[in-house]
Design a protein around this motif. Sequence first.
Motif, PDB file in Angstrom:
ATOM      1  N   GLY A   1       0.780  -1.229   0.000  1.00 48.75           N
ATOM      2  CA  GLY A   1       0.000   0.000   0.000  1.00 48.75           C
ATOM      3  C   GLY A   1       0.810   1.276   0.000  1.00 48.75           C
ATOM      4  O   GLY A   1       0.264   2.361  -0.239  1.00 48.75           O
ATOM      5  N   GLU A   2       2.120   1.199   0.264  1.00 49.76           N
ATOM      6  CA  GLU A   2       2.952   2.391   0.335  1.00 49.76           C
ATOM      7  C   GLU A   2       3.588   2.762  -0.999  1.00 49.76           C
ATOM      8  O   GLU A   2       4.516   3.582  -1.031  1.00 49.76           O
ATOM      9  CB  GLU A   2       4.070   2.188   1.377  1.00 49.76           C
ATOM     10  N   TYR A   3       3.084   2.205  -2.110  1.00 46.90           N
ATOM     11  CA  TYR A   3       3.674   2.460  -3.427  1.00 46.90           C
ATOM     12  C   TYR A   3       2.676   3.182  -4.345  1.00 46.90           C
ATOM     13  O   TYR A   3       2.159   2.603  -5.306  1.00 46.90           O
ATOM     14  CB  TYR A   3       4.085   1.139  -4.080  1.00 46.90           C
ATOM     15  N   PRO A   4       2.398   4.467  -4.120  1.00 48.47           N
ATOM     16  CA  PRO A   4       1.373   5.134  -4.943  1.00 48.47           C
ATOM     17  C   PRO A   4       1.754   5.272  -6.407  1.00 48.47           C
ATOM     18  O   PRO A   4       0.900   5.115  -7.286  1.00 48.47           O
ATOM     19  CB  PRO A   4       1.222   6.509  -4.269  1.00 48.47           C
ATOM     20  N   ARG A   5       3.028   5.559  -6.703  1.00 55.22           N
ATOM     21  CA  ARG A   5       3.406   5.723  -8.117  1.00 55.22           C
ATOM     22  C   ARG A   5       3.349   4.383  -8.838  1.00 55.22           C
ATOM     23  O   ARG A   5       2.897   4.322  -9.998  1.00 55.22           O
ATOM     24  CB  ARG A   5       4.790   6.352  -8.237  1.00 55.22           C
ATOM     25  N   ALA A   6       3.790   3.309  -8.197  1.00 55.42           N
ATOM     26  CA  ALA A   6       3.700   1.991  -8.821  1.00 55.42           C
ATOM     27  C   ALA A   6       2.246   1.619  -9.085  1.00 55.42           C
ATOM     28  O   ALA A   6       1.916   1.045 -10.135  1.00 55.42           O
ATOM     29  CB  ALA A   6       4.372   0.949  -7.931  1.00 55.42           C
ATOM     30  N   LEU A   7       1.349   1.935  -8.141  1.00 55.48           N
ATOM     31  CA  LEU A   7      -0.075   1.635  -8.331  1.00 55.48           C
ATOM     32  C   LEU A   7      -0.617   2.356  -9.556  1.00 55.48           C
ATOM     33  O   LEU A   7      -1.302   1.748 -10.403  1.00 55.48           O
ATOM     34  CB  LEU A   7      -0.852   2.051  -7.080  1.00 55.48           C
ATOM     35  N   HIS A   8      -0.310   3.625  -9.680  1.00 57.91           N
ATOM     36  CA  HIS A   8      -0.806   4.404 -10.820  1.00 57.91           C
ATOM     37  C   HIS A   8      -0.279   3.842 -12.140  1.00 57.91           C
ATOM     38  O   HIS A   8      -1.040   3.680 -13.111  1.00 57.91           O
ATOM     39  CB  HIS A   8      -0.388   5.870 -10.656  1.00 57.91           C
ATOM     40  N   ARG A   9       1.004   3.518 -12.176  1.00 62.77           N
ATOM     41  CA  ARG A   9       1.586   3.061 -13.444  1.00 62.77           C
ATOM     42  C   ARG A   9       1.120   1.661 -13.817  1.00 62.77           C
ATOM     43  O   ARG A   9       0.942   1.349 -14.999  1.00 62.77           O
ATOM     44  CB  ARG A   9       3.108   3.147 -13.365  1.00 62.77           C
ATOM     45  N   LEU A  10       0.926   0.805 -12.838  1.00 66.80           N
ATOM     46  CA  LEU A  10       0.415  -0.531 -13.141  1.00 66.80           C
ATOM     47  C   LEU A  10      -1.029  -0.476 -13.609  1.00 66.80           C
ATOM     48  O   LEU A  10      -1.426  -1.218 -14.523  1.00 66.80           O
ATOM     49  CB  LEU A  10       0.545  -1.424 -11.907  1.00 66.80           C
ATOM     50  N   ARG A  11      -1.837   0.361 -12.980  1.00 64.55           N
ATOM     51  CA  ARG A  11      -3.225   0.505 -13.433  1.00 64.55           C
ATOM     52  C   ARG A  11      -3.268   1.024 -14.861  1.00 64.55           C
ATOM     53  O   ARG A  11      -4.048   0.527 -15.691  1.00 64.55           O
ATOM     54  CB  ARG A  11      -3.984   1.450 -12.502  1.00 64.55           C
ATOM     55  N   THR A  12      -2.430   2.008 -15.154  1.00 66.60           N
ATOM     56  CA  THR A  12      -2.382   2.546 -16.514  1.00 66.60           C
ATOM     57  C   THR A  12      -1.954   1.472 -17.512  1.00 66.60           C
ATOM     58  O   THR A  12      -2.572   1.306 -18.580  1.00 66.60           O
ATOM     59  CB  THR A  12      -1.402   3.734 -16.577  1.00 66.60           C
ATOM     60  N   ALA A  13      -0.922   0.709 -17.161  1.00 69.08           N
ATOM     61  CA  ALA A  13      -0.427  -0.334 -18.058  1.00 69.08           C
ATOM     62  C   ALA A  13      -1.479  -1.413 -18.274  1.00 69.08           C
ATOM     63  O   ALA A  13      -1.698  -1.867 -19.414  1.00 69.08           O
ATOM     64  CB  ALA A  13       0.848  -0.950 -17.489  1.00 69.08           C
ATOM     65  N   ALA A  14      -2.148  -1.839 -17.214  1.00 67.37           N
ATOM     66  CA  ALA A  14      -3.166  -2.884 -17.352  1.00 67.37           C
ATOM     67  C   ALA A  14      -4.336  -2.391 -18.203  1.00 67.37           C
ATOM     68  O   ALA A  14      -4.843  -3.130 -19.072  1.00 67.37           O
ATOM     69  CB  ALA A  14      -3.652  -3.327 -15.977  1.00 67.37           C
TER      70      ALA A  14
ATOM     71  N   ALA B   1      -7.776 -16.487 -22.570  1.00 69.78           N
ATOM     72  CA  ALA B   1      -8.370 -15.428 -21.751  1.00 69.78           C
ATOM     73  C   ALA B   1      -7.620 -15.311 -20.429  1.00 69.78           C
ATOM     74  O   ALA B   1      -7.393 -16.315 -19.744  1.00 69.78           O
ATOM     75  CB  ALA B   1      -9.839 -15.726 -21.487  1.00 69.78           C
ATOM     76  N   PHE B   2      -7.239 -14.092 -20.095  1.00 71.71           N
ATOM     77  CA  PHE B   2      -6.566 -13.842 -18.811  1.00 71.71           C
ATOM     78  C   PHE B   2      -6.702 -12.378 -18.466  1.00 71.71           C
ATOM     79  O   PHE B   2      -6.581 -11.509 -19.335  1.00 71.71           O
ATOM     80  CB  PHE B   2      -5.080 -14.200 -18.890  1.00 71.71           C
ATOM     81  N   ASP B   3      -6.985 -12.103 -17.198  1.00 65.12           N
ATOM     82  CA  ASP B   3      -7.038 -10.719 -16.751  1.00 65.12           C
ATOM     83  C   ASP B   3      -6.428 -10.608 -15.363  1.00 65.12           C
ATOM     84  O   ASP B   3      -6.311 -11.605 -14.634  1.00 65.12           O
ATOM     85  CB  ASP B   3      -8.463 -10.173 -16.745  1.00 65.12           C
ATOM     86  N   ILE B   4      -6.044  -9.379 -15.004  1.00 68.85           N
ATOM     87  CA  ILE B   4      -5.325  -9.104 -13.765  1.00 68.85           C
ATOM     88  C   ILE B   4      -6.128  -8.128 -12.924  1.00 68.85           C
ATOM     89  O   ILE B   4      -6.638  -7.123 -13.439  1.00 68.85           O
ATOM     90  CB  ILE B   4      -3.932  -8.493 -14.069  1.00 68.85           C
ATOM     91  N   GLU B   5      -6.230  -8.415 -11.650  1.00 70.75           N
ATOM     92  CA  GLU B   5      -6.822  -7.486 -10.695  1.00 70.75           C
ATOM     93  C   GLU B   5      -5.731  -7.053  -9.720  1.00 70.75           C
ATOM     94  O   GLU B   5      -5.028  -7.896  -9.159  1.00 70.75           O
ATOM     95  CB  GLU B   5      -7.979  -8.137  -9.932  1.00 70.75           C
ATOM     96  N   ILE B   6      -5.600  -5.763  -9.538  1.00 69.90           N
ATOM     97  CA  ILE B   6      -4.596  -5.226  -8.623  1.00 69.90           C
ATOM     98  C   ILE B   6      -5.224  -5.059  -7.254  1.00 69.90           C
ATOM     99  O   ILE B   6      -6.274  -4.417  -7.109  1.00 69.90           O
ATOM    100  CB  ILE B   6      -4.043  -3.877  -9.124  1.00 69.90           C
ATOM    101  N   ARG B   7      -4.622  -5.672  -6.267  1.00 69.45           N
ATOM    102  CA  ARG B   7      -5.084  -5.557  -4.886  1.00 69.45           C
ATOM    103  C   ARG B   7      -4.006  -4.858  -4.054  1.00 69.45           C
ATOM    104  O   ARG B   7      -2.844  -5.245  -4.099  1.00 69.45           O
ATOM    105  CB  ARG B   7      -5.388  -6.933  -4.294  1.00 69.45           C
ATOM    106  N   ARG B   8      -4.420  -3.862  -3.296  1.00 76.07           N
ATOM    107  CA  ARG B   8      -3.479  -3.131  -2.453  1.00 76.07           C
ATOM    108  C   ARG B   8      -3.370  -3.769  -1.074  1.00 76.07           C
ATOM    109  O   ARG B   8      -4.385  -4.082  -0.444  1.00 76.07           O
ATOM    110  CB  ARG B   8      -3.941  -1.681  -2.276  1.00 76.07           C
ATOM    111  N   GLY B   9      -2.153  -3.933  -0.594  1.00 78.56           N
ATOM    112  CA  GLY B   9      -1.946  -4.256   0.798  1.00 78.56           C
ATOM    113  C   GLY B   9      -2.158  -3.002   1.633  1.00 78.56           C
ATOM    114  O   GLY B   9      -2.445  -1.928   1.110  1.00 78.56           O
ATOM    115  N   ALA B  10      -1.972  -3.124   2.938  1.00 81.39           N
ATOM    116  CA  ALA B  10      -2.250  -1.978   3.806  1.00 81.39           C
ATOM    117  C   ALA B  10      -1.266  -1.903   4.968  1.00 81.39           C
ATOM    118  O   ALA B  10      -1.628  -1.475   6.058  1.00 81.39           O
ATOM    119  CB  ALA B  10      -3.691  -2.034   4.315  1.00 81.39           C
ATOM    120  N   GLY B  11      -0.033  -2.303   4.740  1.00 80.27           N
ATOM    121  CA  GLY B  11       0.976  -2.172   5.776  1.00 80.27           C
ATOM    122  C   GLY B  11       1.068  -3.365   6.684  1.00 80.27           C
ATOM    123  O   GLY B  11       0.794  -3.257   7.873  1.00 80.27           O
ATOM    124  N   ALA B  12       1.432  -4.527   6.138  1.00 77.93           N
ATOM    125  CA  ALA B  12       1.622  -5.737   6.939  1.00 77.93           C
ATOM    126  C   ALA B  12       2.746  -6.548   6.302  1.00 77.93           C
ATOM    127  O   ALA B  12       2.554  -7.169   5.253  1.00 77.93           O
ATOM    128  CB  ALA B  12       0.342  -6.568   7.014  1.00 77.93           C
TER     129      ALA B  12
END
Length: 612
Positions: free
Chosen positions: A330-343, A362-373
């Motif tokens: 969850g502490e990677y905001p830039r990585a989250l944005h870029r992966l969502r854009t790429a997907a 057929a294949f798709d990816i769902e991005i799930r955020r952790g929250a500090g664990a």
Amino acid sequence: MDLHFGDSKPTDEERAAVDGLLGPPESAWEGADDRTDTDLRWARGGRAARERRDLLLPGLHVLNDRVGWISEGALDYLCRRLTVPPAEGYGVATFYAMFAVKPRPATVVHVCTDLACAARGSAEVCAGLERTLGPAGAAASGAVWQPSPCLGLCERAPAALAIRAGETPATAVVAPATAAAVADAARAPKEAAPEPPVAVAVPQAGSDGLTLLRRVGVVDPASLDDYRAHGGYAALRRAFALGPAGVIREVTEAGLVGRGGAAFPTGRKWAATAQQPDHPHYLVCNADESEPGTFKDRVLMEGDPYALIEAMTIAAYATGAHRGYLYLRGEYPRALHRLRTAADRARARGFLGEDIMGQGFAFDIEIRRGAGAYICGEETAIFNSIEGRRGEPRSKPPFPVEKGLFGKPTAVNNVETLVNVVPILTEGAQAYARTGTETSTGTKLFCVSGAVARPGIYELPFGARLRELLELAGAPETLRAVLLGGAAGGFVRPDELDIPLTFEGTRAAGTTLGSGVVLVLDESVELPRLLLRIAEFFRDESCGQCVPCRVGTVRQEEALHRIKDRTGAAAAGDIALLREVGQAMRDASICGLGQTAWNAVESAIDRLGAFK
């Protein structure tokens, strides 16, 4: 928190956040206000709601993102929507460090106090924030700051991350951090200076001979066309030509092993998953790199996100998975944005979805955020977290290839391991295996931080010497020790720098390569206090599920508190206790956290002569 639903109600804002994720409620049981069916003795659609329990963690995120904390009414409403007992929902919400169940300001600032940042002056940043914003945890000027474990920004230590909740959440990364810059970001995250280009974290960027890092700083990470112009999706095209069994054969012959520290052969894992008769199969990418000092996966995701999307698609094709989950810390905001854009762009262009590249797969990816664990970096703890449960490890067997995510066969690999699949298929297994050593093939990414002139990610062939890596990074003449493998790793003395950087080489030298952490310490570092910080880290991050780890990490910290300023005979009794506790944790803990929590302390005592 009771086992039953209470009388607390969500605010309109909280209700809107949950409904935005789950859709509007359809019955009184789910909490609909404009209802005609007020009989709560029976529920319609309960089975369907229970099957969505995996949305509990995303639901907690949308509440935390919108309001800044999770109220009892909001948690009740979310749990009612998913038919999760409130006590279980409370247990999940309080498991993660990034969530709060008590009121706090909308802006929270996380200031890293872990190993690399501690060596670079995080204590001074915290002291300055106490003067400007008040004590840690105290609300001031609409913001609150708190010490944090590693934020994965070690090359720019010390580091801080400001998060402001709202309809459009805002984040600001401050690294290198000063107290004044962090205070400014706390007051106005949207106005903070942008992060530097990701290539700053790669001192070798643009150099010849790179494999995994060759596109970082060269291509536009948002552009699919730029990625394809630099060889992107040639590997997936070859995968379709080889077929699933052919892909597994190539990965096996290349000798690829897991890069997270366990070094398990990737081809064997994929073959075992593909052979399972139970369906569906799942693929999980472990992008929750929380080991203090580790930031290689962040750099790959920020600098070359399409490579990870392509690699996950290849892995899914080989293992027969049609659904993938990318579990991102969850502490990677830039990585989250870029992966969502790429997907999103890969999906729009036919590289994800129902008929990838016209091949009928057929294949798709769902991005799930952790929250500090930290514990969610363990492969089975990830499964529990995705499923909407506390991120506690499971006992093995059964192993993930048999019963993993949702009880189905699952292949789980970290980012660096998966990205290696792309050059294996483009170059061929034999060409790939010519780099490195016979038992450790290919290249390895090393996260170098601490007292060096050029911190960052370095890519070297397996078999290079530690001395070579330190020369590239600019290690000081007053070198005191090197910590390999992070908090779960071991120390190396200045006279041991010719250790070969391979899994077997470091093991033979009595240390570990781990995930590739190389923390360089000079004479200015107070070793006892560094060991105490490691002990505090493991105490905080233990999930508490098993007694050896839950109690042992506390006893280890207590003993180090007692002897941090003592040596010789005065420390002998507590050192003996540390050994006994450490051995018990190593022998009896359920997962790797407890089994390795003693490693760094043991190596400091035995190799560096700490407390003598």
